[in-house]
Motif scaffolding. Structure first.
Motif, PDB file in Angstrom:
ATOM      1  N   ARG A 123      21.305  18.767  17.681  1.00 17.91           N
ATOM      2  CA  ARG A 123      21.865  19.839  18.262  1.00 17.91           C
ATOM      3  C   ARG A 123      20.900  19.886  20.074  1.00 17.91           C
ATOM      4  O   ARG A 123      21.415  20.922  20.807  1.00 17.91           O
ATOM      5  N   LEU A 124      19.530  19.834  19.863  1.00 19.59           N
ATOM      6  CA  LEU A 124      18.934  19.591  21.089  1.00 19.59           C
ATOM      7  C   LEU A 124      20.021  18.571  22.204  1.00 19.59           C
ATOM      8  O   LEU A 124      19.167  19.617  22.698  1.00 19.59           O
ATOM      9  N   LEU A 125      19.598  17.211  21.831  1.00 18.10           N
ATOM     10  CA  LEU A 125      21.071  16.442  21.990  1.00 18.10           C
ATOM     11  C   LEU A 125      22.401  17.800  23.421  1.00 18.10           C
ATOM     12  O   LEU A 125      22.620  16.998  24.109  1.00 18.10           O
ATOM     13  N   ASP A 126      22.794  18.214  22.394  1.00 18.82           N
ATOM     14  CA  ASP A 126      24.543  19.086  22.447  1.00 18.82           C
ATOM     15  C   ASP A 126      23.412  20.336  23.056  1.00 18.82           C
ATOM     16  O   ASP A 126      24.647  21.190  24.072  1.00 18.82           O
ATOM     17  N   SER A 127      22.390  20.732  23.870  1.00 18.92           N
ATOM     18  CA  SER A 127      22.100  21.902  23.907  1.00 18.92           C
ATOM     19  C   SER A 127      22.501  21.716  25.568  1.00 18.92           C
ATOM     20  O   SER A 127      22.511  21.355  26.189  1.00 18.92           O
ATOM     21  N   ARG A 128      22.993  23.583  26.185  1.00 13.92           N
ATOM     22  CA  ARG A 128      23.030  24.018  27.364  1.00 13.92           C
ATOM     23  C   ARG A 128      21.661  23.268  28.343  1.00 13.92           C
ATOM     24  O   ARG A 128      21.635  22.948  29.434  1.00 13.92           O
ATOM     25  N   PRO A 129      20.444  23.597  28.279  1.00 12.12           N
ATOM     26  CA  PRO A 129      19.290  23.121  29.533  1.00 12.12           C
ATOM     27  C   PRO A 129      19.947  21.875  29.608  1.00 12.12           C
ATOM     28  O   PRO A 129      19.844  21.095  30.949  1.00 12.12           O
ATOM     29  N   VAL A 130      19.657  20.663  28.146  1.00 15.06           N
ATOM     30  CA  VAL A 130      19.917  18.988  29.071  1.00 15.06           C
ATOM     31  C   VAL A 130      21.411  18.984  29.570  1.00 15.06           C
ATOM     32  O   VAL A 130      21.144  17.348  30.162  1.00 15.06           O
ATOM     33  N   LYS A 131      22.278  19.363  29.473  1.00  7.39           N
ATOM     34  CA  LYS A 131      23.494  19.026  29.364  1.00  7.39           C
ATOM     35  C   LYS A 131      24.308  19.713  31.154  1.00  7.39           C
ATOM     36  O   LYS A 131      23.819  18.912  32.115  1.00  7.39           O
ATOM     37  N   ALA A 132      22.898  20.761  31.535  1.00  8.27           N
ATOM     38  CA  ALA A 132      23.142  21.374  32.767  1.00  8.27           C
ATOM     39  C   ALA A 132      22.093  20.324  34.009  1.00  8.27           C
ATOM     40  O   ALA A 132      22.212  19.831  35.147  1.00  8.27           O
ATOM     41  N   VAL A 133      21.123  19.737  33.236  1.00  7.71           N
ATOM     42  CA  VAL A 133      20.679  18.479  34.446  1.00  7.71           C
ATOM     43  C   VAL A 133      21.489  17.947  34.815  1.00  7.71           C
ATOM     44  O   VAL A 133      21.871  17.461  35.927  1.00  7.71           O
TER      45      VAL A 133
ATOM     46  N   TRP B 224      11.483  21.444  25.062  1.00  5.38           N
ATOM     47  CA  TRP B 224      10.837  20.833  26.834  1.00  5.38           C
ATOM     48  C   TRP B 224      11.479  20.144  27.309  1.00  5.38           C
ATOM     49  O   TRP B 224      11.908  18.753  26.692  1.00  5.38           O
ATOM     50  N   LEU B 225      12.332  19.970  28.806  1.00  2.00           N
ATOM     51  CA  LEU B 225      12.655  18.665  29.322  1.00  2.00           C
ATOM     52  C   LEU B 225      11.706  17.987  30.030  1.00  2.00           C
ATOM     53  O   LEU B 225      11.256  19.000  30.143  1.00  2.00           O
ATOM     54  N   PHE B 226      12.249  16.775  30.322  1.00  5.99           N
ATOM     55  CA  PHE B 226      11.247  15.882  30.898  1.00  5.99           C
ATOM     56  C   PHE B 226      12.798  15.234  31.864  1.00  5.99           C
ATOM     57  O   PHE B 226      13.446  15.051  31.068  1.00  5.99           O
ATOM     58  N   ILE B 227      12.509  15.756  32.846  1.00  4.47           N
ATOM     59  CA  ILE B 227      13.254  14.440  33.824  1.00  4.47           C
ATOM     60  C   ILE B 227      12.769  13.382  34.453  1.00  4.47           C
ATOM     61  O   ILE B 227      11.674  13.734  35.442  1.00  4.47           O
ATOM     62  N   PRO B 228      13.095  12.146  34.414  1.00  2.00           N
ATOM     63  CA  PRO B 228      11.789  10.937  34.820  1.00  2.00           C
ATOM     64  C   PRO B 228      11.735  10.912  36.276  1.00  2.00           C
ATOM     65  O   PRO B 228      11.466  10.762  37.001  1.00  2.00           O
ATOM     66  N   SER B 229      13.481  10.933  36.563  1.00  2.86           N
ATOM     67  CA  SER B 229      13.821  11.461  37.909  1.00  2.86           C
ATOM     68  C   SER B 229      14.496  12.072  38.710  1.00  2.86           C
ATOM     69  O   SER B 229      16.198  11.539  39.133  1.00  2.86           O
ATOM     70  N   PRO B 230      13.973  13.708  38.243  1.00  4.68           N
ATOM     71  CA  PRO B 230      14.797  14.483  39.510  1.00  4.68           C
ATOM     72  C   PRO B 230      15.473  14.169  40.619  1.00  4.68           C
ATOM     73  O   PRO B 230      14.514  13.517  41.116  1.00  4.68           O
ATOM     74  N   SER B 231      16.938  14.829  40.574  1.00  3.79           N
ATOM     75  CA  SER B 231      17.261  14.495  41.853  1.00  3.79           C
ATOM     76  C   SER B 231      17.488  16.043  42.952  1.00  3.79           C
ATOM     77  O   SER B 231      17.119  17.087  41.966  1.00  3.79           O
TER      78      SER B 231
ATOM     79  N   GLU C  64      23.730  11.831  40.411  1.00  2.07           N
ATOM     80  CA  GLU C  64      24.181  10.332  39.449  1.00  2.07           C
ATOM     81  C   GLU C  64      23.564   9.614  40.233  1.00  2.07           C
ATOM     82  O   GLU C  64      23.444   8.657  39.671  1.00  2.07           O
ATOM     83  N   GLN C  65      22.790   9.468  41.801  1.00  2.00           N
ATOM     84  CA  GLN C  65      22.111   8.433  42.614  1.00  2.00           C
ATOM     85  C   GLN C  65      20.623   7.866  42.099  1.00  2.00           C
ATOM     86  O   GLN C  65      20.339   7.098  41.860  1.00  2.00           O
ATOM     87  N   THR C  66      20.423   9.464  41.494  1.00  2.00           N
ATOM     88  CA  THR C  66      18.586   9.254  41.600  1.00  2.00           C
ATOM     89  C   THR C  66      18.167   9.842  39.579  1.00  2.00           C
ATOM     90  O   THR C  66      17.534   9.122  39.625  1.00  2.00           O
ATOM     91  N   THR C  67      19.192  10.729  39.475  1.00  2.00           N
ATOM     92  CA  THR C  67      18.625  10.703  37.935  1.00  2.00           C
ATOM     93  C   THR C  67      19.424  10.585  37.058  1.00  2.00           C
ATOM     94  O   THR C  67      21.421  10.739  36.238  1.00  2.00           O
TER      95      THR C  67
ATOM     96  N   SER D 285      19.587  23.693  43.521  1.00  2.00           N
ATOM     97  CA  SER D 285      20.754  24.512  42.383  1.00  2.00           C
ATOM     98  C   SER D 285      20.107  25.867  41.606  1.00  2.00           C
ATOM     99  O   SER D 285      20.447  26.591  40.884  1.00  2.00           O
ATOM    100  N   GLY D 286      18.845  25.541  41.299  1.00  2.00           N
ATOM    101  CA  GLY D 286      18.343  26.260  40.005  1.00  2.00           C
ATOM    102  C   GLY D 286      18.086  26.100  38.875  1.00  2.00           C
ATOM    103  O   GLY D 286      17.127  26.819  38.651  1.00  2.00           O
ATOM    104  N   VAL D 287      18.021  24.945  38.649  1.00  2.00           N
ATOM    105  CA  VAL D 287      18.180  24.568  37.583  1.00  2.00           C
ATOM    106  C   VAL D 287      16.795  24.322  36.766  1.00  2.00           C
ATOM    107  O   VAL D 287      17.093  24.734  35.446  1.00  2.00           O
ATOM    108  N   LEU D 288      16.460  23.769  37.389  1.00  2.24           N
ATOM    109  CA  LEU D 288      15.134  23.787  37.265  1.00  2.24           C
ATOM    110  C   LEU D 288      14.172  25.349  37.342  1.00  2.24           C
ATOM    111  O   LEU D 288      13.049  25.364  37.314  1.00  2.24           O
ATOM    112  N   GLY D 289      15.006  26.302  38.050  1.00  2.00           N
ATOM    113  CA  GLY D 289      14.125  27.980  37.584  1.00  2.00           C
ATOM    114  C   GLY D 289      13.188  27.552  39.053  1.00  2.00           C
ATOM    115  O   GLY D 289      12.108  28.612  38.464  1.00  2.00           O
TER     116      GLY D 289
END
Length: 303
Positions: free
Chosen positions: A140-150, A203-210, A156-159, A216-220
């Motif tokens: 469920r976590l894998l399919d959750s909205r926040p991680v998909k939105a990221v 809790w989201l962890f994005i090793p290489s955020p773009s 695609e060149q960075t993240t 876009s405001g996804v990270l708030g």
């Protein structure tokens, strides 16, 4: 005959051993041409194993518990003693491995979501091992909205990887200080899944955020606007600011007219020939919000 199903809450039983669970899957897998499904499905576990080796986790690589290939990804359990090292450096190394692969590949890019959870799961070498609520929650976590939105909003060149940690993993491993990943690199999110009765703090962890994630405001994050020009006294002076009216945040100072803060319905008139407001609905929170005509200052002067 098959064994009868257990009846919950009728007697006490030993708690299954705690197992950590890692699940990954690929973004837009079903959108690939059918001829690529099998090669990409085979490539994902190979890339995960590469990252496990580079992160020094060969023990996890060779001792996966109840592993399964989900077509667009994989899931497996492992000894929770390795959780701090899966959180860091493995997730970061997996991002690097994906980045190198995507840079050199002539085929489709592989961008992954990953989720990490921990909880009591049966592991007795029998069919059905690993099936319990903690594993369901991992998916469920894998399919959750926040991680998909990221992944949807990022470059695609960075993240190349977006990871989501369960609250239990975050509290025990990250806040507990057992991993090298600092809590400041994690973002609290409400993990929900469309059409599923699932809602948890994660809790989201994005090793290489773009950069697109911030724009876009996804990270708030609220990106500050460019500062306005200042007048000789040092205060901000915009083109709409004239003598007699000053706006500061949610406060208006009006030397001749009407100051309004809040919700207004209908028309407001100030009968001195200097200020007239015609509107149906206005909300004043800050700045110069006007619906209709606003005359301020000398007769005939419009702002």
């Amino acid at each position: 005959m098959p064994e009868p199903l257990l009846t919950p809450w009728t007697k006490s039983r030993p708690l299954p051993p705690y197992k950590a669970v890692l699940a990954v899957d690929a973004k837009d897998f079903t959108g690939l041409p059918a001829v690529l499904h099998a090669p990409v499905s085979q490539m994902i576990p190979e890339l995960v194993d590469q990252a496990l080796t580079k992160a020094g986790l060969t023990g996890v690589q060779h001792d996966k518990r109840f592993p399964a290939n989900t077509g667009d990804g994989i899931v497996f359990g492992f000894d929770p003693a390795h959780l701090p090292f899966v959180v860091w450096p493995f997730l970061n190394v997996l991002d690097e491995v994906l980045g190198r692969y995507n840079a050199l590949s002539v085929g489709p890019r592989i961008r992954l979501r990953a989720s990490v959870h921990v909880g009591p799961l049966p592991d007795e070498g029998r069919p059905g091992d690993g099936n319990a609520t903690p594993r369901n929650d991992t998916h469920r976590l894998l399919d959750s909205r926040p991680v998909k939105a990221v992944l949807a909003a990022s470059s695609e060149q960075t993240t190349h990887l977006a990871a989501i940690l369960s609250d239990r993993v975050y509290e025990d491993v990250v806040l507990g200080g057992y991993t090298a990943l600092h809590p400041d690199r994690c973002i609290e999110v409400p993990a929900t899944v469309e059409g599923k009765p699932f809602a948890q703090r994660a809790w989201l962890f994005i090793p290489s955020p773009s950069g697109s994630l911030f724009r876009s405001g996804v990270l708030g994050l609220d990106i500050p606007r460019e500062p306005q020009a200042t007048d000789p006294t040092g205060s901000a002076a915009g083109p709409a600011e004239q003598a007699g009216t000053n706006y500061r945040g949610n406060r208006q100072e009006v030397s001749d007219g009407v100051a309004i803060i809040g919700d207004v319905t209908g028309n407001i008139s100030h009968q001195n020939g200097a200020t007239h407001y015609n509107a149906t609905n206005q909300h004043w929170g800050s700045g110069d919000n006007v619906s209709g005509t606003k005359n301020v200052g000398a007769p005939g002067e419009q702002r």
